[in-house]
Each structure stands twice: as structure tokens, then as C-alpha cells.
Design an enzyme around this catalytic site. Structure first.
Site, PDB file in Angstrom:
ATOM      1  CB  CYS A 121     -28.872  56.472 -47.494  1.00 45.39           C
ATOM      2  SG  CYS A 121     -28.339  55.721 -45.934  1.00 45.39           S
ATOM      3  CB  CYS A 202     -26.492  57.461 -44.203  1.00 42.56           C
ATOM      4  SG  CYS A 202     -28.228  57.156 -44.594  1.00 42.56           S
TER       5      CYS A 202
END
Length: 305
Positions: A121, A202
């Protein structure tokens, strides 16, 4: 009596010859059908067509295998369970002996599954018309990854490949450009890889665009504008940071308040993303100034607080 026996023998020989001819014809037909079935959608063509793009990269197998082994052993040993030989075979099977204008996403699905890996992420960096700058930045800053920094993108970056229905099944002379046929091996591959890269993003994602492009920094026809932006998951991505970079000494065609950027922001807002846009993101601009230290833009950059 001898005459009748001779006639009978002649008839028998004739029947036998006819039977042999029929059998041979059946065998030839069986071989042809087997060949067609073996090669799937392969077509018979007298010679390879001349396309407008460069042909398959020489020593393609060695290039793909070398990059694959380098990526999983020297750069990312945590991916050591990847099978580079299977990855190469799945890439080859996707295009060899196939019409280079009839490639489908299904052709590449096994490759995508074999070569995919998690993307941490907050590290995904998308780009459009800023490829060289984006890749220089990720090489100097390990906190970000472009598609070309993943296994799939690393293996395929700056190389080309396409097949041909006739032997040897690979065209080393030329391959079709997107404007010749959209379903060519390169276009289908990069669309699928880009879709998968966007789906994996993400946290906070970054987008580096070129504010010196006269036609506008955001283009709906680009891979980012047509594929990646629509495959970002609002449930996984918290914010989209737009870095609008202008060339050092180049035209300042667009800023964050520009028409195409506002269109991009509108698309992202409709998909419930939070957006931050920054003109000439300072860390990237400093990287630009490494190559242009004496330029006026860089002196201003150095003296700014």
C-alpha cells in the site's frame, strides 16, 4: 475360363488400388485436421505480413528468462517461488503461431496469474507522458513502484513480440502498431498488466502527469485514462495524489487548475476518491534539476523555501 480369371484379377487389383488411394486420402486429411487442431487459431499464410512497428526482440526467450531470474533473485528474493520457465512458456503460448491482430485477454490470463505478486500500500505510482522521469524517480526513491517496477512490467519493458500463423510462428521483422489493429500482442498485454496493477493499488496512490504537453496532461485515450483510472478500487484506495510536472525550461501548458486536470478530478470524484493535485512536486522537480542544475527554473527551485 483363363480369360474370366484374368478379368476377375483385374477387377480385384482395381478395387485394391482404389482402396489404397482412398486410404491415403483419408490419412492426408487426418494429418491436415490434426495440424489445424494442434495450432488452434493458426492460419495458413504464404508469407509474414509487413507491419509498421519493430519486430520481435531478438533472443526473446533469453531476455525474458534473464530479467525474470534477476528480478526474483537479485531484486526481490521474497518472490523466489516464481517459476521463470513456466512464465516464459505462458508468454510464448499467448502469441506464437497466432494472428497478431487476434490476441485476446484470455491468451494472457495464465501469464498474469503466474507472474502476479502483491503491491504494498501507498507505493503505486501511475504515469502518463512522464515515463522516463517516473522511472528515474522510482530508481532513486524505493518508496514507490511503477508498473515497470513489478515483475510483469520489468520483464516486458521496452521489448516487443508478435506471432505469425506460418513457420516459425514468431515474426522478427515487424509487429502491428495499435493503429493497425488494437488486439495486437503488445497492446493487449499492457492493458491487462495495467488493469491488474490498478486493481492491486491500495492506500494513497500517486499519478505523475506532464504539464508541458500542449494537448493536455490528462488524456482519456491513454492507458491511465482508459484502463487504470477505472480499475482503482475506492474501497482500497484512500487518496489520489496528482503530481503535475512541467519540463525544465519547457512550456507550462497546464497547471492543476487546467481543463484536462479538472476533467480528471471530476472523474475521480465521481468514483468517490479524495484528490490532491500539486504543481511541480518538489522531490521530483529536484530530480529534474540534477540534469539541469544551471537552468533558471532550477535556481528558483533551489532558492525556494
Amino acid at each position: 475360363m483363363p480369360l474370366q480369371q484374368g478379368s476377375a484379377r483385374m477387377r480385384q487389383r482395381t478395387v485394391l488400388l482404389v482402396g489404397i488411394v482412398v486410404l491415403l486420402a483419408a490419412l492426408v486429411l487426418a494429418v491436415v485436421l490434426a495440424s489445424l487442431l494442434t495450432h488452434g487459431r493458426h492460419e495458413v499464410s504464404p508469407k509474414m505480413l509487413k507491419w509498421k512497428d519493430r519486430g520481435t526482440t531478438k533472443n526473446l526467450q533469453e531476455v525474458i528468462l534473464g530479467r525474470c531470474y534477476n528480478y526474483i533473485t537479485a531484486q526481490h528474493p521474497e518472490l523466489g517461488d516464481k517459476d521463470c520457465l513456466k512464465i516464459w512458456e505462458s508468454l510464448k503460448d499467448a502469441f506464437i503461431y497466432k494472428n497478431p491482430c487476434n490476441i485476446t485477454p484470455e491468451d494472457y490470463q495464465p501469464l498474469m496469474e503466474l507472474a502476479s505478486h502483491p503491491i504494498p500500500c501507498n507505493k503505486s505510482l501511475f504515469w502518463s507522458k512522464t515515463g522516463d522521469l517516473a522511472h528515474r524517480y522510482t530508481k532513486s526513491n524505493q518508496n514507490f513502484l511503477t508498473l515497470e517496477d513489478t515483475l510483469l512490467g520489468y520483464m516486458a519493458d521496452r521489448i516487443s513480440w508478435c506471432g505469425d500463423p506460418s513457420a516459425p510462428g514468431i515474426n522478427y521483422e515487424s509487429c502491428p502498431k495499435r493503429n493497425e489493429c488494437e488486439s495486437n500482442p503488445g497492446s493487449v498485454f499492457w492493458k491487462m498488466a495495467s488493469k491488474m496493477f490498478a486493481e492491486a493499488a491500495c492506500g494513497v496512490v500517486q499519478v505523475m502527469l506532464n504539464g508541458s504537453v500542449e494537448a493536455g496532461a490528462f488524456r482519456s485515450s491513454s492507458i491511465f485514462g482508459s484502463v487504470e483510472i477505472f480499475n482503482l478500487d475506492p474501497d482500497k484506495v484512500s487518496e489520489v495524489h496528482i503530481w503535475l510536472m512541467q519540463d525544465i525550461g519547457g512550456p507550462q501548458s497546464e497547471s492543476c487548475s487546467g481543463h484536462s486536470i479538472q476533467r480528471l478530478i471530476s472523474i475521480l470524484e465521481e468514483r468517490n476518491f479524495k484528490i490532491i493535485c500539486e504543481d511541480n512536486y518538489r522531490p521530483v522537480q529536484l530530480l529534474q534539476c540534477v540534469h539541469n542544475p544551471d537552468h533558471t527554473d532550477c535556481r528558483l527551485c533551489t532558492n525556494s523555501t
